[in-house]
Design a protein around this motif. Structure first.
Motif, mmCIF file in Angstrom:
data_model
loop_
_atom_site.group_PDB
_atom_site.id
_atom_site.type_symbol
_atom_site.label_atom_id
_atom_site.label_comp_id
_atom_site.label_asym_id
_atom_site.label_seq_id
_atom_site.Cartn_x
_atom_site.Cartn_y
_atom_site.Cartn_z
ATOM 1 N N VAL A 145 -8.704 -10.163 2.171
ATOM 2 C CA VAL A 145 -7.499 -9.977 1.349
ATOM 3 C C VAL A 145 -7.282 -8.500 1.045
ATOM 4 N N VAL A 146 -8.348 -7.796 0.693
ATOM 5 C CA VAL A 146 -8.237 -6.370 0.354
ATOM 6 C C VAL A 146 -7.807 -5.560 1.574
ATOM 7 N N TYR A 147 -8.401 -5.848 2.731
ATOM 8 C CA TYR A 147 -8.039 -5.109 3.941
ATOM 9 C C TYR A 147 -6.596 -5.399 4.350
ATOM 10 N N ALA A 148 -6.145 -6.621 4.171
ATOM 11 C CA ALA A 148 -4.766 -6.965 4.508
ATOM 12 C C ALA A 148 -3.790 -6.259 3.576
ATOM 13 N N ALA A 149 -4.143 -6.162 2.302
ATOM 14 C CA ALA A 149 -3.261 -5.479 1.350
ATOM 15 C C ALA A 149 -3.184 -3.984 1.633
ATOM 16 N N ALA A 150 -4.235 -3.447 2.226
ATOM 17 C CA ALA A 150 -4.272 -2.012 2.500
ATOM 18 C C ALA A 150 -3.850 -1.677 3.925
ATOM 19 N N SER A 151 -3.312 -2.634 4.647
ATOM 20 C CA SER A 151 -2.974 -2.403 6.050
ATOM 21 C C SER A 151 -1.888 -1.347 6.240
ATOM 22 N N ASP A 152 -1.022 -1.166 5.247
ATOM 23 C CA ASP A 152 0.033 -0.161 5.370
ATOM 24 C C ASP A 152 -0.435 1.229 4.943
ATOM 25 N N SER A 153 -1.659 1.328 4.466
ATOM 26 C CA SER A 153 -2.204 2.599 4.010
ATOM 27 C C SER A 153 -2.630 3.455 5.200
ATOM 28 N N GLU A 154 -2.532 4.752 5.037
ATOM 29 C CA GLU A 154 -2.965 5.667 6.094
ATOM 30 C C GLU A 154 -4.489 5.737 6.182
ATOM 31 N N LYS A 155 -5.161 5.520 5.053
ATOM 32 C CA LYS A 155 -6.613 5.601 5.027
ATOM 33 C C LYS A 155 -7.229 4.220 5.233
ATOM 34 N N ARG A 156 -8.384 4.213 5.844
ATOM 35 C CA ARG A 156 -9.142 2.977 6.030
ATOM 36 C C ARG A 156 -9.794 2.587 4.711
ATOM 37 N N VAL A 157 -9.824 1.315 4.388
ATOM 38 C CA VAL A 157 -10.342 0.831 3.118
ATOM 39 C C VAL A 157 -11.610 0.032 3.356
ATOM 40 N N TYR A 158 -12.649 0.284 2.542
ATOM 41 C CA TYR A 158 -13.901 -0.446 2.611
ATOM 42 C C TYR A 158 -14.237 -0.979 1.221
ATOM 43 N N LEU A 159 -14.892 -2.130 1.175
ATOM 44 C CA LEU A 159 -15.319 -2.721 -0.087
ATOM 45 C C LEU A 159 -16.820 -2.964 -0.035
ATOM 46 N N ASP A 160 -17.558 -2.323 -0.950
ATOM 47 C CA ASP A 160 -19.001 -2.509 -1.070
ATOM 48 C C ASP A 160 -19.285 -3.302 -2.338
ATOM 49 N N ILE A 161 -20.085 -4.334 -2.193
ATOM 50 C CA ILE A 161 -20.476 -5.147 -3.342
ATOM 51 C C ILE A 161 -21.898 -4.746 -3.704
ATOM 52 N N MET A 162 -22.046 -4.269 -4.937
ATOM 53 C CA MET A 162 -23.359 -3.794 -5.366
ATOM 54 C C MET A 162 -23.956 -4.742 -6.368
ATOM 55 N N ARG A 207 -19.478 -16.022 2.557
ATOM 56 C CA ARG A 207 -18.103 -16.479 2.795
ATOM 57 C C ARG A 207 -17.111 -15.940 1.772
ATOM 58 N N ILE A 208 -17.496 -15.936 0.501
ATOM 59 C CA ILE A 208 -16.566 -15.444 -0.522
ATOM 60 C C ILE A 208 -16.372 -13.938 -0.376
ATOM 61 N N ALA A 209 -17.455 -13.211 -0.116
ATOM 62 C CA ALA A 209 -17.348 -11.760 0.076
ATOM 63 C C ALA A 209 -16.453 -11.448 1.271
ATOM 64 N N LYS A 210 -16.590 -12.211 2.326
ATOM 65 C CA LYS A 210 -15.761 -11.999 3.509
ATOM 66 C C LYS A 210 -14.290 -12.275 3.195
ATOM 67 N N ALA A 211 -14.030 -13.322 2.420
ATOM 68 C CA ALA A 211 -12.653 -13.654 2.052
ATOM 69 C C ALA A 211 -12.038 -12.571 1.174
ATOM 70 N N VAL A 255 -23.944 -11.968 -8.945
ATOM 71 C CA VAL A 255 -23.899 -11.431 -7.577
ATOM 72 C C VAL A 255 -23.776 -12.560 -6.553
ATOM 73 N N GLY A 256 -24.536 -13.626 -6.748
ATOM 74 C CA GLY A 256 -24.476 -14.751 -5.817
ATOM 75 C C GLY A 256 -23.121 -15.420 -5.787
ATOM 76 N N LYS A 257 -22.441 -15.447 -6.909
ATOM 77 C CA LYS A 257 -21.121 -16.067 -6.971
ATOM 78 C C LYS A 257 -20.081 -15.238 -6.227
ATOM 79 N N VAL A 258 -20.245 -13.927 -6.262
ATOM 80 C CA VAL A 258 -19.296 -13.053 -5.576
ATOM 81 C C VAL A 258 -19.562 -13.042 -4.071
ATOM 82 N N ILE A 259 -20.823 -13.114 -3.678
ATOM 83 C CA ILE A 259 -21.156 -13.111 -2.253
ATOM 84 C C ILE A 259 -20.910 -14.484 -1.632
#
Length: 75
Positions: free
Chosen positions: A58-75, A50-54, A41-45
């Protein structure tokens, strides 16, 4: 999108077999739930998130053409 998240996260962790991405779709959004091993978990965050934000950037930029809003939750 699921494959993109797995491709980004898998090289970062020590237990790549434990990386799981679940998708929950709602009316105007898609929520991706990223689950990794407790030891990774610490390696991903990262330091100060900073890594989680990065990863999210990237994920939000890839989904920018999508009609739906995209969220990423790290559990």
């Amino acid at each position: 999108m699921k494959a993109l998240i797995e491709t980004i996260v898998t090289p970062l962790v020590d237990h790549p077999d434990d990386v799981e991405v679940a998708v929950k779709e709602e009316n105007h959004k898609q929520v991706y739930h990223l689950t990794v091993n407790e030891d990774d978990v610490g390696k991903v965050i990262g330091k100060n998130g900073r890594i989680a934000k990065a990863i999210r950037t990237v994920v939000y930029a890839a989904a920018s053409d999508s009609e739906k809003r995209v969220y990423l939750d790290i559990m």
